[in-house]
Design a protein around this motif. Sequence first.
Motif, mmCIF file in Angstrom:
data_model
loop_
_atom_site.group_PDB
_atom_site.id
_atom_site.type_symbol
_atom_site.label_atom_id
_atom_site.label_comp_id
_atom_site.label_asym_id
_atom_site.label_seq_id
_atom_site.Cartn_x
_atom_site.Cartn_y
_atom_site.Cartn_z
ATOM 1 N N LEU A 63 -60.970 -18.485 20.525
ATOM 2 C CA LEU A 63 -59.580 -18.055 20.313
ATOM 3 C C LEU A 63 -58.590 -18.988 21.008
ATOM 4 N N GLU A 64 -58.960 -19.479 22.194
ATOM 5 C CA GLU A 64 -58.042 -20.370 22.924
ATOM 6 C C GLU A 64 -57.847 -21.681 22.185
ATOM 7 N N LYS A 65 -58.956 -22.262 21.724
ATOM 8 C CA LYS A 65 -58.910 -23.616 21.151
ATOM 9 C C LYS A 65 -58.969 -23.612 19.637
ATOM 10 N N MET A 66 -58.981 -22.421 19.046
ATOM 11 C CA MET A 66 -59.092 -22.275 17.579
ATOM 12 C C MET A 66 -60.306 -23.063 17.068
ATOM 13 N N GLN A 67 -61.450 -22.824 17.711
ATOM 14 C CA GLN A 67 -62.664 -23.523 17.314
ATOM 15 C C GLN A 67 -63.734 -22.522 16.910
ATOM 16 N N TYR A 68 -64.625 -22.703 16.036
ATOM 17 C CA TYR A 68 -64.821 -23.856 15.169
ATOM 18 C C TYR A 68 -64.563 -23.380 13.743
ATOM 19 N N PRO A 69 -63.562 -23.939 13.061
ATOM 20 C CA PRO A 69 -63.188 -23.393 11.750
ATOM 21 C C PRO A 69 -64.235 -23.655 10.669
ATOM 22 N N ILE A 70 -64.408 -22.693 9.782
ATOM 23 C CA ILE A 70 -65.307 -22.842 8.635
ATOM 24 C C ILE A 70 -64.531 -23.518 7.506
ATOM 25 N N GLU A 71 -65.119 -24.564 6.960
ATOM 26 C CA GLU A 71 -64.532 -25.247 5.795
ATOM 27 C C GLU A 71 -65.562 -25.225 4.674
ATOM 28 N N ILE A 72 -65.119 -24.985 3.459
ATOM 29 C CA ILE A 72 -66.039 -24.987 2.316
ATOM 30 C C ILE A 72 -65.410 -25.827 1.207
ATOM 31 N N ASP A 73 -66.204 -26.654 0.599
ATOM 32 C CA ASP A 73 -65.728 -27.472 -0.522
ATOM 33 C C ASP A 73 -65.075 -26.542 -1.565
ATOM 34 N N PRO A 74 -63.843 -26.850 -1.986
ATOM 35 C CA PRO A 74 -63.120 -25.915 -2.869
ATOM 36 C C PRO A 74 -63.851 -25.607 -4.178
ATOM 37 N N ASP A 75 -64.527 -26.594 -4.759
ATOM 38 C CA ASP A 75 -65.240 -26.334 -6.023
ATOM 39 C C ASP A 75 -66.396 -25.363 -5.807
ATOM 40 N N VAL A 76 -67.103 -25.571 -4.702
ATOM 41 C CA VAL A 76 -68.211 -24.668 -4.349
ATOM 42 C C VAL A 76 -67.642 -23.271 -4.064
ATOM 43 N N ALA A 77 -66.556 -23.251 -3.298
ATOM 44 C CA ALA A 77 -65.985 -21.966 -2.869
ATOM 45 C C ALA A 77 -65.546 -21.117 -4.061
ATOM 46 N N GLU A 78 -64.980 -21.764 -5.056
ATOM 47 C CA GLU A 78 -64.474 -21.006 -6.208
ATOM 48 C C GLU A 78 -65.614 -20.242 -6.900
ATOM 49 N N LEU A 79 -66.739 -20.928 -7.096
ATOM 50 C CA LEU A 79 -67.888 -20.279 -7.759
ATOM 51 C C LEU A 79 -68.561 -19.264 -6.842
ATOM 52 N N ALA A 80 -68.727 -19.637 -5.587
ATOM 53 C CA ALA A 80 -69.416 -18.740 -4.638
ATOM 54 C C ALA A 80 -68.614 -17.456 -4.434
ATOM 55 N N ARG A 81 -67.297 -17.575 -4.430
ATOM 56 C CA ARG A 81 -66.445 -16.387 -4.242
ATOM 57 C C ARG A 81 -66.674 -15.378 -5.364
ATOM 58 N N LEU A 82 -66.784 -15.876 -6.586
ATOM 59 C CA LEU A 82 -67.014 -14.963 -7.719
ATOM 60 C C LEU A 82 -68.325 -14.204 -7.535
ATOM 61 N N THR A 83 -69.334 -14.906 -7.031
ATOM 62 C CA THR A 83 -70.655 -14.285 -6.815
ATOM 63 C C THR A 83 -70.544 -13.142 -5.799
ATOM 64 N N VAL A 84 -69.766 -13.365 -4.744
ATOM 65 C CA VAL A 84 -69.602 -12.320 -3.718
ATOM 66 C C VAL A 84 -68.705 -11.196 -4.257
ATOM 67 N N GLU A 85 -67.659 -11.567 -4.971
ATOM 68 C CA GLU A 85 -66.735 -10.536 -5.491
ATOM 69 C C GLU A 85 -67.423 -9.623 -6.506
ATOM 70 N N ARG A 86 -68.344 -10.192 -7.290
ATOM 71 C CA ARG A 86 -69.083 -9.334 -8.240
ATOM 72 C C ARG A 86 -69.867 -8.270 -7.484
ATOM 73 N N MET A 87 -70.430 -8.657 -6.335
ATOM 74 C CA MET A 87 -71.153 -7.683 -5.521
ATOM 75 C C MET A 87 -70.190 -6.586 -5.022
ATOM 76 N N LEU A 88 -69.020 -6.981 -4.554
ATOM 77 C CA LEU A 88 -68.094 -5.987 -3.975
ATOM 78 C C LEU A 88 -67.621 -5.004 -5.045
ATOM 79 N N GLU A 89 -67.604 -5.454 -6.297
ATOM 80 C CA GLU A 89 -67.228 -4.522 -7.383
ATOM 81 C C GLU A 89 -68.307 -3.452 -7.563
ATOM 82 N N VAL A 90 -69.569 -3.817 -7.325
ATOM 83 C CA VAL A 90 -70.672 -2.857 -7.493
ATOM 84 C C VAL A 90 -70.760 -1.914 -6.286
#
Length: 301
Positions: free
Chosen positions: A273-300
């Motif tokens: 929290l003090e140093k704002m470490q260590y941020p998670i970064e995900i390649d945007p193209d990967v993230a777009e597809l992976a997000r849909l996979t997780v969101e489909r689960m949350l709908e169920v």
Amino acid sequence: MTQADIARRVAELKAERNAVILVHNYQIPEVQDLADFLGDSLGLSQQAAATDADVIVFCGVHFMAQTAKLLSPDKTVLMPDPSAGCPMADMITPEQLRRFKAEHPGAPVVAYVNTTAEVKAESDICCTSANAGRVVDSLDADTVLFIPDMHLADWVARHTDKEIIAWGGYCPTHVRINPSTIDYMREQHPGAVFIVHPEARHEVVDIADDVASTGGMVTFARETDAREIIVGTEEGMVYRLQQENPDKTFYVVPHTVCPNMKKTTAAKTVASLEKMQYPIEIDPDVAELARLTVERMLEVS
Ligand code: 13P
Ligand code: SF4
């Protein structure tokens, strides 16, 4: 710093940063005590999706923080120790998954949340141990590919009419639970019931009184009339169960430490929290597809 100093400093920093601390049930006690939300993989992903904080500090392992980032792409998601990985998640690569899919054309892929974002991006829908059966049954297909945990797949296969074709991954911590150890513990504690996580091997699941995600264990422990409970999962779970049920006794199964779940400490959480470490970064193209996979689960769910 004492734990009280740490708690005070964390409260100041959370207010400054508009941050929230999400903690998995397997974390060490000093970290569990800092949680705004303490839970299982499903509950943590639901919290990550719902929070209006600007910063999420994720005390767990890497795939969990990645899932939070997928669901809250505009927020900063921090891991106090980014080396905390999950060996099971590393047991299938995107390349291996592409080959698995090519061997079984047309079958949808259910990815346990314990996978990398790259693997989720190649999958159809996610699940956790709390909703795996519901997710599989929601699919309009007779045959389903289930990755990476063969033991969770085996548990799901017992409760569905669908054919499950499983990848051969496993959790190195949960497969160390042996039926003979449980028999011994039952002899030592004749009144105790035995609960187990579905990542355990089938011969262990066979002798359990209840099979549940860590969130399911919290509910079981609260509701059961049993006074003694043998807890067949990562040993960090017992701290929470004992705190919430002081009138009951919980027993840890030997050799059930997940070393990665022990890497995060209260001091590293303050530093995060003090140093704002260590941020998670995900390649945007990967993230777009992976997000849909997780969101489909949350709908169920
Ligand atoms: P749950 O808390 O979702 O049951 O997951 C267990 C686990 O192994 C997480 O790494
Ligand atoms: Fe991965 Fe098992 Fe550790 Fe969970 S307990 S993070 S599944 S290795």
